[in-house]
Design an enzyme around this catalytic site. Structure first.
Site, short mmCIF file in Angstrom:
data_model
loop_
_atom_site.label_atom_id
_atom_site.label_comp_id
_atom_site.label_asym_id
_atom_site.label_seq_id
_atom_site.Cartn_x
_atom_site.Cartn_y
_atom_site.Cartn_z
N GLY A 1 -3.97 0.53 6.41
CA GLY A 1 -3.80 1.06 7.62
C GLY A 1 -5.03 1.36 8.62
O GLY A 1 -6.27 0.95 8.46
N GLY B 1 1.00 -1.25 0.10
CA GLY B 1 0.08 -0.02 -0.04
C GLY B 1 0.92 1.35 -0.07
O GLY B 1 0.60 2.19 -0.94
N ASP C 1 8.48 6.83 7.95
CA ASP C 1 7.88 6.09 9.06
C ASP C 1 6.62 6.82 9.29
O ASP C 1 6.68 8.18 9.53
CB ASP C 1 8.86 6.17 10.36
CG ASP C 1 8.42 4.88 11.14
OD1 ASP C 1 7.97 3.93 10.70
OD2 ASP C 1 8.50 5.16 12.46
#
Lengths: 212, 212
Positions: A162, A15, A78
């Site tokens: 997510g 993704g 991140d």
């Protein structure tokens, strides 16, 4: 002969890879994201332990490890969801929140269960992204983006990945998973961070070209 | 005829009930904890939803609900583990961290899995307790206690409950689950908060006696 890959994305998340390619498309002159941007798995780079305690530290750790292993400029991010009532957690632990690394459904279900008693006025949260570029010579750049919103009580929408189905961005009536890819990239934490990183990317690839 | 119960502890957690009784034993003149201190389940009080977003709010919510339902002075605490690298989470969510309310083993296992990559120097944490007293007339007192330490990589010890097996108090070589009950109460967050609450308890029970 196909041009050699020139930029490695330090991710194994499909993704995220798709999103990063979309974000870079047309942004860096002379870079064809379909042939010149590969991911860490394709480059044969082993997994990098995320031992940092901030988004920036982990993004830089991954980018440096991949740049060192491949000899190519490497980009890493991140990202995570920072929930106000959790003091910023899951934060850097977002992808392994349930203990199962990368299990989006388990991570999201756990967070909803934890926040079950929390009313709407206390459900503020932000997606946060640190995007890093590391070069084989050890130099680095890191940029941060944030997308604030409110957490829903149940997932909505099929897009994204997510925690996208539970974040309603401020001023929006659709969750991040109900936005199109382009709409999401226009406002997202990752979009902001990567757009901020583009000048450094352009400079790094120009230097690489000159050096070659 | 046995004396009537005069103080209700707003908890359904047997470990906490045992600890609170030990903490109160001998602290409040004229109060026999074995006969006069009962818990919310014994008093027939329904479960109180913890909708607050701080330890203090939740402790007061529970104490007021139980005082109103029983007409007796009620003591409640809200306690949890605040992990530095998680920005204070699990915090008020400690007892339902895994989504399974009161499942100590699941909560502890999840937290260890989340922190698996985090090195010792970033494993600082504190047990936090807010202890509240509410009277049937609506008046209230709330006190806070904290016990700082470091999180272990694996559980140690058989005593205590909750996250006791993974917190090494600062200056100690044993986890909270390796301390005796008396040793733990002497330093614990709950011990500190309840000792701070004793003067208010003494005053409330004296007032109740006078009023009766």
């Amino acid at each position: 002969m196909a041009p050699a890959p020139r930029l490695v994305l330090a991710t194994r998340n499909p993704g995220k890879l798709r999103e990063l390619r979309e974000l870079l498309r047309g942004q860096v002159p002379g870079l064809d994201v379909d042939t010149q941007v590969i991911d860490a798995a394709a480059a044969g780079v082993p997994d990098v332990p995320e031992t940092g305690v901030t988004f920036e530290e982990n993004a830089l750790l991954k980018a440096h490890a991949v740049a060192a292993a491949t000899g190519l400029p490497a980009v890493a991010d991140d990202s995570g969801l920072a929930v106000d009532v959790l003091g910023g957690a899951p934060g850097i632990f977002s992808a392994r929140w349930s203990g199962l690394h990368g299990d989006d459904a388990a991570n999201l279900a756990l967070l909803l269960a934890q926040l079950a008693d929390i009313a709407a006025e206390h459900r503020g949260a932000a997606f946060v992204c640190a995007a890093a570029l590391a070069l084989p010579d050890g130099s680095e750049t890191v940029e941060r983006g944030e997308l604030r919103g409110t957490l829903l009580q149940a997932p909505r929408g099929e897009g994204g990945f997510g925690y996208d189905p539970i974040l309603l961005p401020a001023g929006e009536e659709r969750s991040c998973a109900e936005l199109s890819g382009a709409e999401k990239n226009a406002i997202s934490h990752r979009g902001q961070a990567f757009r901020a990183l583009v000048p450094a990317l352009v400079a790094a690839l120009a230097e690489e070209k000159t050096g070659a």
